[in-house]
Design a protein around this motif. Structure first.
Motif, PDB file in Angstrom:
ATOM      1  N   MET A 298       0.825  -1.210   0.000  1.00 27.10           N
ATOM      2  CA  MET A 298       0.000   0.000   0.000  1.00 27.10           C
ATOM      3  C   MET A 298       0.859   1.259   0.000  1.00 27.10           C
ATOM      4  O   MET A 298       0.572   2.225  -0.722  1.00 27.10           O
ATOM      5  CB  MET A 298      -0.955  -0.009   1.201  1.00 27.10           C
ATOM      6  CG  MET A 298      -2.058  -1.050   1.096  1.00 27.10           C
ATOM      7  SD  MET A 298      -3.424  -0.777   2.264  1.00 27.10           S
ATOM      8  CE  MET A 298      -2.616  -1.060   3.837  1.00 27.10           C
ATOM      9  N   ALA A 299       1.913   1.273   0.803  1.00 27.48           N
ATOM     10  CA  ALA A 299       2.781   2.446   0.854  1.00 27.48           C
ATOM     11  C   ALA A 299       3.456   2.687  -0.490  1.00 27.48           C
ATOM     12  O   ALA A 299       3.545   3.834  -0.961  1.00 27.48           O
ATOM     13  CB  ALA A 299       3.823   2.272   1.952  1.00 27.48           C
ATOM     14  N   ALA A 300       3.920   1.606  -1.130  1.00 27.28           N
ATOM     15  CA  ALA A 300       4.582   1.752  -2.431  1.00 27.28           C
ATOM     16  C   ALA A 300       3.614   2.282  -3.479  1.00 27.28           C
ATOM     17  O   ALA A 300       3.959   3.165  -4.282  1.00 27.28           O
ATOM     18  CB  ALA A 300       5.164   0.406  -2.866  1.00 27.28           C
TER      19      ALA A 300
ATOM     20  N   GLU B 230       7.524   9.596   3.610  1.00 25.81           N
ATOM     21  CA  GLU B 230       8.271   8.462   3.089  1.00 25.81           C
ATOM     22  C   GLU B 230       7.469   7.192   3.359  1.00 25.81           C
ATOM     23  O   GLU B 230       6.457   7.227   4.057  1.00 25.81           O
ATOM     24  CB  GLU B 230       9.649   8.395   3.744  1.00 25.81           C
ATOM     25  CG  GLU B 230      10.519   9.611   3.438  1.00 25.81           C
ATOM     26  CD  GLU B 230      11.895   9.533   4.075  1.00 25.81           C
ATOM     27  OE1 GLU B 230      12.126   8.582   4.871  1.00 25.81           O
ATOM     28  OE2 GLU B 230      12.721  10.407   3.784  1.00 25.81           O
ATOM     29  N   ALA B 231       7.924   6.086   2.805  1.00 29.93           N
ATOM     30  CA  ALA B 231       7.176   4.834   2.948  1.00 29.93           C
ATOM     31  C   ALA B 231       6.937   4.491   4.412  1.00 29.93           C
ATOM     32  O   ALA B 231       5.838   4.049   4.788  1.00 29.93           O
ATOM     33  CB  ALA B 231       7.921   3.703   2.245  1.00 29.93           C
ATOM     34  N   ALA B 232       7.944   4.697   5.260  1.00 25.68           N
ATOM     35  CA  ALA B 232       7.786   4.371   6.691  1.00 25.68           C
ATOM     36  C   ALA B 232       6.714   5.225   7.347  1.00 25.68           C
ATOM     37  O   ALA B 232       5.958   4.747   8.209  1.00 25.68           O
ATOM     38  CB  ALA B 232       9.127   4.557   7.405  1.00 25.68           C
ATOM     39  N   ASP B 233       6.628   6.497   6.947  1.00 25.82           N
ATOM     40  CA  ASP B 233       5.591   7.380   7.489  1.00 25.82           C
ATOM     41  C   ASP B 233       4.204   6.878   7.098  1.00 25.82           C
ATOM     42  O   ASP B 233       3.268   6.880   7.914  1.00 25.82           O
ATOM     43  CB  ASP B 233       5.773   8.804   6.966  1.00 25.82           C
ATOM     44  CG  ASP B 233       7.115   9.411   7.352  1.00 25.82           C
ATOM     45  OD1 ASP B 233       7.500   9.271   8.531  1.00 25.82           O
ATOM     46  OD2 ASP B 233       7.759  10.007   6.482  1.00 25.82           O
ATOM     47  N   ILE B 234       4.059   6.485   5.839  1.00 25.31           N
ATOM     48  CA  ILE B 234       2.768   6.025   5.341  1.00 25.31           C
ATOM     49  C   ILE B 234       2.358   4.730   6.029  1.00 25.31           C
ATOM     50  O   ILE B 234       1.199   4.554   6.428  1.00 25.31           O
ATOM     51  CB  ILE B 234       2.821   5.869   3.813  1.00 25.31           C
ATOM     52  CG1 ILE B 234       3.002   7.250   3.161  1.00 25.31           C
ATOM     53  CG2 ILE B 234       1.563   5.187   3.283  1.00 25.31           C
ATOM     54  CD1 ILE B 234       3.193   7.203   1.659  1.00 25.31           C
TER      55      ILE B 234
ATOM     56  N   ALA C  50       3.207   3.833   8.982  1.00 23.65           N
ATOM     57  CA  ALA C  50       2.829   4.194  10.356  1.00 23.65           C
ATOM     58  C   ALA C  50       1.413   4.761  10.405  1.00 23.65           C
ATOM     59  O   ALA C  50       0.652   4.471  11.337  1.00 23.65           O
ATOM     60  CB  ALA C  50       3.829   5.199  10.930  1.00 23.65           C
ATOM     61  N   LEU C  51       1.071   5.557   9.425  1.00 25.00           N
ATOM     62  CA  LEU C  51      -0.289   6.121   9.367  1.00 25.00           C
ATOM     63  C   LEU C  51      -1.317   5.020   9.136  1.00 25.00           C
ATOM     64  O   LEU C  51      -2.393   5.019   9.740  1.00 25.00           O
ATOM     65  CB  LEU C  51      -0.378   7.176   8.266  1.00 25.00           C
ATOM     66  CG  LEU C  51       0.227   8.541   8.613  1.00 25.00           C
ATOM     67  CD1 LEU C  51       0.384   9.408   7.359  1.00 25.00           C
ATOM     68  CD2 LEU C  51      -0.634   9.270   9.644  1.00 25.00           C
ATOM     69  N   TYR C  52      -1.009   4.075   8.261  1.00 21.27           N
ATOM     70  CA  TYR C  52      -1.928   2.949   8.051  1.00 21.27           C
ATOM     71  C   TYR C  52      -2.120   2.172   9.359  1.00 21.27           C
ATOM     72  O   TYR C  52      -3.233   1.729   9.666  1.00 21.27           O
ATOM     73  CB  TYR C  52      -1.383   2.007   6.977  1.00 21.27           C
ATOM     74  CG  TYR C  52      -1.606   2.436   5.548  1.00 21.27           C
ATOM     75  CD1 TYR C  52      -2.857   2.875   5.113  1.00 21.27           C
ATOM     76  CD2 TYR C  52      -0.572   2.364   4.616  1.00 21.27           C
ATOM     77  CE1 TYR C  52      -3.067   3.253   3.791  1.00 21.27           C
ATOM     78  CE2 TYR C  52      -0.769   2.731   3.281  1.00 21.27           C
ATOM     79  CZ  TYR C  52      -2.020   3.177   2.879  1.00 21.27           C
ATOM     80  OH  TYR C  52      -2.228   3.535   1.576  1.00 21.27           O
ATOM     81  N   ARG C  53      -1.053   1.994  10.124  1.00 21.57           N
ATOM     82  CA  ARG C  53      -1.178   1.292  11.414  1.00 21.57           C
ATOM     83  C   ARG C  53      -2.092   2.074  12.356  1.00 21.57           C
ATOM     84  O   ARG C  53      -2.905   1.492  13.072  1.00 21.57           O
ATOM     85  CB  ARG C  53       0.212   1.120  12.070  1.00 21.57           C
ATOM     86  CG  ARG C  53       1.101   0.114  11.371  1.00 21.57           C
ATOM     87  CD  ARG C  53       2.355  -0.183  12.220  1.00 21.57           C
ATOM     88  NE  ARG C  53       3.250  -1.105  11.518  1.00 21.57           N
ATOM     89  CZ  ARG C  53       4.265  -0.728  10.759  1.00 21.57           C
ATOM     90  NH1 ARG C  53       4.512   0.589  10.604  1.00 21.57           N
ATOM     91  NH2 ARG C  53       5.024  -1.601  10.149  1.00 21.57           N
ATOM     92  N   ARG C  54      -1.940   3.399  12.359  1.00 18.19           N
ATOM     93  CA  ARG C  54      -2.725   4.239  13.255  1.00 18.19           C
ATOM     94  C   ARG C  54      -4.204   4.214  12.878  1.00 18.19           C
ATOM     95  O   ARG C  54      -5.090   4.263  13.734  1.00 18.19           O
ATOM     96  CB  ARG C  54      -2.181   5.669  13.198  1.00 18.19           C
ATOM     97  CG  ARG C  54      -2.412   6.485  14.443  1.00 18.19           C
ATOM     98  CD  ARG C  54      -1.657   7.797  14.360  1.00 18.19           C
ATOM     99  NE  ARG C  54      -0.211   7.595  14.207  1.00 18.19           N
ATOM    100  CZ  ARG C  54       0.632   8.514  13.765  1.00 18.19           C
ATOM    101  NH1 ARG C  54       0.188   9.710  13.412  1.00 18.19           N
ATOM    102  NH2 ARG C  54       1.907   8.248  13.679  1.00 18.19           N
TER     103      ARG C  54
END
Length: 380
Positions: A348-350, A366-370, A372-376
């Motif tokens: 999903m992030a990619a 960045e991908a890691a931020d996205i 993290a947002l999906y997790r939240r």
């Protein structure tokens, strides 16, 4: 924007005059099974038949159009002698017609036209929306799911702008609560994202703010009172305004993250945006505080004399309350399995980054931020 834009009660009944004005004589109606069953297409076609204008029908549009559904419609178009498409329905029917219009003129596959490719031209499309949300009637965008890999592809270009749009709020009076809420929140995302986008400009700013104000004032009434003509008219106008705004200023991170959710888990587009709206806004506000504070004031969530910091707090709280009031589920409550959601975070992030939309966000992700947002967002 379309060359012809007619807005108001009864606008859809000007189809014959619109076709004549554009010197088009052989339309193909593109719509979905529900609108055919409910008699919408028959009512739209009756004046054409009376005027001696033959019209074919493709009535098999699917929610969140796929390359397979585009191919089926294209086959019908090529089997007839049609010179334009009349798209009746929500964003799915409108995007189907847009995709077919491009392939009919240029050939190839839909994936050939996804961003960063630009679509320069297509067959004429006359758009008649039946939902107050996507703004597809005035945009240069279409979102098509590639059946081969379930990627939700964003296609952009002037060739995807309808030649005419007939925006008739009376067609929305029978919209159910969930569809009214989701499409209305989609419009709100368009307006907010266009206003805070790195591509925002003075033209889109005023239109985006007007859309925010109209949606904030009327969305709850439109959901609670389906026959409220004042609310329905305001929401339809705001949807078109939001479409104009983001067509000329682009969407941002919310839409970038929303498309993979729709493609992989078949969440309706407006609902996936609504799931993300408050959380992504909360993550972004600190990087364009003046703009987000203006959004809060336009929506009536903050007073003009509130400090910027207070306005930002009220904006995020107001968006959380609005999505709660409209019963927007989080991904878990909607029924997505936990292992499926977390297993798809990388994909999903990619896909979100590949769409290009996150690059317009005030705070670049960045991908890691996205992820993290999906997790939240998962459990709200």
């Amino acid at each position: 924007m379309p060359k012809i834009l007619r807005i108001g009660a009864g606008a859809s009944q000007t189809l014959v005059a619109t076709l004549r004005e554009l010197a088009l004589t052989r339309p193909l109606l593109v719509t979905d099974p529900f609108l055919v069953q409910q008699g919408f297409s028959e009512r739209l076609l009756a004046p054409l038949l009376a005027a001696g204008i033959p019209c074919g029908v493709f009535g098999d549009c699917v929610p969140d159009p796929t390359t397979d559904s585009i191919a089926a419609c294209l086959q019908v178009l090529r089997a007839g002698d049609y010179d334009c498409l009349v798209a009746l329905g929500g964003g799915s029917s409108l995007d189907t017609a847009k995709g077919v219009a491009v392939l009919a003129l240029h050939g190839g596959e839909m994936r050939d036209y996804k961003v960063p490719a630009s679509v320069a031209s297509g067959l004429p499309v006359i758009a008649i929306p039946t939902t107050a949300g996507t703004g597809a009637e005035v945009t240069r965008a279409a979102v098509i799911t590639d059946t081969a890999n379930q990627e939700k592809m964003l296609c952009m270009g002037l060739g995807l702008v309808p030649l005419a749009a007939l925006v008739d709020f009376e067609l929305t009076l029978s919209m159910p609560h969930r569809l009214t809420a989701d499409t209305g929140l989609d419009s709100l995302c368009h307006a907010i994202e266009a206003y805070v986008s790195r591509k925002a400009n003075p033209f889109t700013d005023s239109i985006a703010l007007a859309a925010m104000q109209g949606i904030s004032e009327h969305i709850r009434s439109a959901c609670a009172e389906p026959d409220n003509r004042t609310a329905r008219e305001a929401m339809m106008l705001a949807a078109t305004q939001g479409g104009i705004a983001f067509a000329n200023a682009s969407v941002t991170l919310i839409h970038g993250m929303s498309r993979p959710v729709g493609a992989l888990f078949h969440v309706p587009h407006g609902l996936s945006n609504a799931m993300l709206l408050a959380e992504v806004t909360a993550w972004s506000v600190g990087h364009a505080p003046e703009r987000y504070a203006r959004c809060a004031r336009a929506m009536g969530l903050a007073a003009e004399d509130d400090s910027e910091a207070l306005a930002l707090e009220k904006l995020v709280a107001g968006l959380r309350q609005l999505t709660a009031d409209l019963q927007v589920p989080n991904p878990r409550a909607w029924g997505i399995a936990e292992q499926d959601w977390f297993g798809a975070l990388g994909t999903m992030a990619a896909q979100a980054l590949a769409s290009g939309s996150p690059g317009n966000n005030p705070r670049l992700a960045e991908a890691a931020d996205i992820e993290a947002l999906y997790r939240r967002v998962w459990a709200g």
